[in-house]
Design a protein around this motif. Structure first.
Motif, mmCIF file in Angstrom:
data_model
loop_
_atom_site.group_PDB
_atom_site.id
_atom_site.type_symbol
_atom_site.label_atom_id
_atom_site.label_comp_id
_atom_site.label_asym_id
_atom_site.label_seq_id
_atom_site.Cartn_x
_atom_site.Cartn_y
_atom_site.Cartn_z
ATOM 1 N N PHE A 26 0.859 -1.176 0.000
ATOM 2 C CA PHE A 26 0.000 0.000 0.000
ATOM 3 C C PHE A 26 0.901 1.234 0.000
ATOM 4 O O PHE A 26 1.720 1.399 0.904
ATOM 5 C CB PHE A 26 -0.899 0.024 1.247
ATOM 6 C CG PHE A 26 -2.147 -0.813 1.135
ATOM 7 C CD1 PHE A 26 -2.071 -2.164 0.844
ATOM 8 C CD2 PHE A 26 -3.400 -0.247 1.334
ATOM 9 C CE1 PHE A 26 -3.220 -2.945 0.747
ATOM 10 C CE2 PHE A 26 -4.555 -1.019 1.243
ATOM 11 C CZ PHE A 26 -4.464 -2.365 0.948
ATOM 12 N N ILE A 39 -8.756 -0.061 1.224
ATOM 13 C CA ILE A 39 -8.174 1.185 0.703
ATOM 14 C C ILE A 39 -9.102 2.350 1.045
ATOM 15 O O ILE A 39 -8.677 3.407 1.507
ATOM 16 C CB ILE A 39 -7.979 1.095 -0.829
ATOM 17 C CG1 ILE A 39 -6.932 0.045 -1.196
ATOM 18 C CG2 ILE A 39 -7.583 2.464 -1.406
ATOM 19 C CD1 ILE A 39 -6.954 -0.350 -2.665
ATOM 20 N N GLY A 48 -3.449 0.788 -3.173
ATOM 21 C CA GLY A 48 -3.292 -0.601 -2.760
ATOM 22 C C GLY A 48 -3.106 -1.498 -3.962
ATOM 23 O O GLY A 48 -4.069 -1.844 -4.637
#
Lengths: 182, 323
Positions: B65, B154, B198
């Protein structure tokens, strides 16, 4: 200068990625092995490499699978790369990476910087043995030039694409962006 | 969709597992002042950024991420990262002891699981209905909500950053508008918006710089380091589904065969949880995705076919910026 240097580290990592990707697509050989084996010592005919360390650092980062390691490598590579090498045309500073051993032979690139931006990518050494390698070079090397310049000039903040794994991230454009923070 | 976890089993062994294990058990959430450039946290690498911005890459869920946030978000970032590792542990289909695995085996009822699981299942059901079954949390009959979990996490991470910015001392709002509303760490032309990426699926808020929208490159599926298109916007999400590192891995749930009619599909719209799931469904649909995507309100699509040709929905042009 530090900013320029970090950007270069990220970009060179991107170049290593490109080389790895081409090899990977063509042969299904492990990209990690390709990148990780980079370095003058393993590449015949690479003795002329100046300002090395840059590509070598990135190469080992790609092979190691460690994000922390890649950050350090970019920084250490930068120290070596900050020495100008043959600013021949007068339009920028040229930095030459180590020759990277690929399954098709050693490959080496020179990046020309002007005001912190890549203005030119020159392939100094590429494989020339065997039909297969020539086919790959003919297709991949022109793309290498275009793709690097495109990503550099596009001024993007992030990259969307098919999901990558933790290992794949290291070879991704997003990884280069994160490193360069450009 | 089917089995589209960010990290497939083979890909998450070795460094990925090590990073995940370190992150789950050892992430530091007690340090409000995140270390400066070059320092590392257990799960990722901290990367310094000038002009009041901060980048961070966190290894979690078998992938990475990437955060691009205002420096004023530094105090809340550890909490966000810790939460992502909790999601990983709770929703993992590779850990036999996770809630998702135990629920899938019938060892736990939904009520006994983390309440977030019910939330994810409900969203999966909505998208399955919208996509005529091309998106499902039960691919091949086995419970696996991974196709939604990444986008959902996310979005949650982005929402956590937005909430902290609204209530924080600096008052840096998620819209990025309004000069002089930021804390002392925000300087010059740096924006107050953030992005969370992500594994290639991105939620953006506000602006990265004052007066400039986010510019997101869409990786070309046939030329991995070239961009197929650039999209721009302020509060929006971009998700791309495609053939990943180890080849086709999105299965058409109606045939059980890998989807191969498209090389990649990108969906843009307000929310990454929806955009990601729509992109997965569209990829599984193949050629039929164009008409379907046109019918989804608020979301637009762009696709690249294996022969390099592209198509886009009628509203996609609103997001494209000159390259």
């Amino acid at each position: 200068m530090r900013r320029v240097v970090l950007a270069l580290g990220g970009t060179v990592a991107g170049l290593v990625m490109l080389l790895s990707f081409r090899s990977h697509m063509a042969s299904t050989a492990s990209a990690g092995v390709t990148a990780g084996s980079g370095g003058a010592g393993t590449s015949p005919g690479s003795g002329s490499a100046a300002g090395s360390g840059s590509a070598a650092g990135s190469g080992s980062a790609a092979g190691s699978g460690s994000a922390a390691g890649s950050g350090n490598s970019a920084a250490s590579g930068a120290a070596a790369a900050s020495a100008p090498v043959g600013a021949g045309s007068g339009t920028g500073t040229a930095v030459t990476g180590d020759a990277i051993a690929t399954p098709y032979g050693p490959t080496q690139v020179q990046v020309t910087l002007n005001a912190g931006k890549i203005v030119k990518v020159t392939v100094l050494q590429h494989t020339d043995d065997g039909t297969n390698s020539q086919m790959i070079d003919g297709h991949a090397l022109p793309l290498l030039d275009n793709e690097t310049l495109t990503a550099q000039s596009a001024k993007i903040d992030a990259v969307s694409g098919a999901s990558y794994t933790s290992a794949g991230y290291i070879k991704s454009l997003q990884s280069a962006l994160d490193k360069a923070s450009a | 969709m089917s089995g589209t976890r960010p990290g497939e089993p083979a890909g998450s062994v070795g460094p990925g597992d090590a990073a995940r294990a370190a992150g789950v058990t050892g992430i530091s959430v007690s340090n409000p002042d995140l270390p400066g450039p070059g320092a590392t946290s257990p799960g990722g690498t901290r990367i310094g950024r000038p002009a009041g911005r901060l980048r961070h890459a966190e290894h979690v869920m078998g992938t990475v991420f990437s955060f691009d946030v205002p420096a004023s978000a530094a105090p809340v970032l550890p909490e966000v990262l810790s939460w992502l590792h909790w999601v990983d542990a709770t929703f993992s289909t590779y850990s036999g002891g996770s809630d998702v695995s135990r629920f899938g085996r019938g060892e736990l009822t939904l009520a006994e699981c983390a309440p977030e699981l019910a939330e994810v299942i409900a969203e999966c059901a909505v998208i399955k209905e919208q996509s005529d079954g091309y998106f499902t949390a039960w691919p091949g009959g086995r419970f696996d909500p991974s196709g939604l979990v990444k986008g959902w996490s996310i979005e949650r991470a982005s929402n956590m950053l937005s909430a902290a910015a609204k209530t924080g001392a600096g008052g840096a709002g998620p819209s990025g508008a309004g000069p002089g509303d930021t804390g002392a760490s925000s300087t010059g032309a740096s924006g107050t918006g953030h992005s969370v990426n992500g594994a290639g699926d991105i939620q953006c808020t506000g602006e990265p710089e004052r007066g400039r929208p986010w510019r997101i490159g869409v990786a070309h599926p046939l030329h991995p380091s070239r961009l197929a298109v650039i999209v721009a916007g302020r509060d929006f999400a971009v998700a791309t589904s495609g053939t990943a590192e180890r080849g086709a891995h999105i299965v058409n749930p109606h045939t059980g065969l890998p989807a191969t009619e498209l090389a990649s599909v990108t969906v843009v719209g307000p929310r990454i949880s929806m955009a990601d799931a729509y992109a997965t469904a569209a990829f599984a649909m193949g050629g039929a995705a164009r008409e379907w995507a046109e019918s989804i309100d608020g979301y637009e699509a762009f696709a690249v076919a294996p022969d390099g040709t592209t198509w886009q929905t009628s509203g996609f042009a609103a997001y494209t910026a000159p390259a």
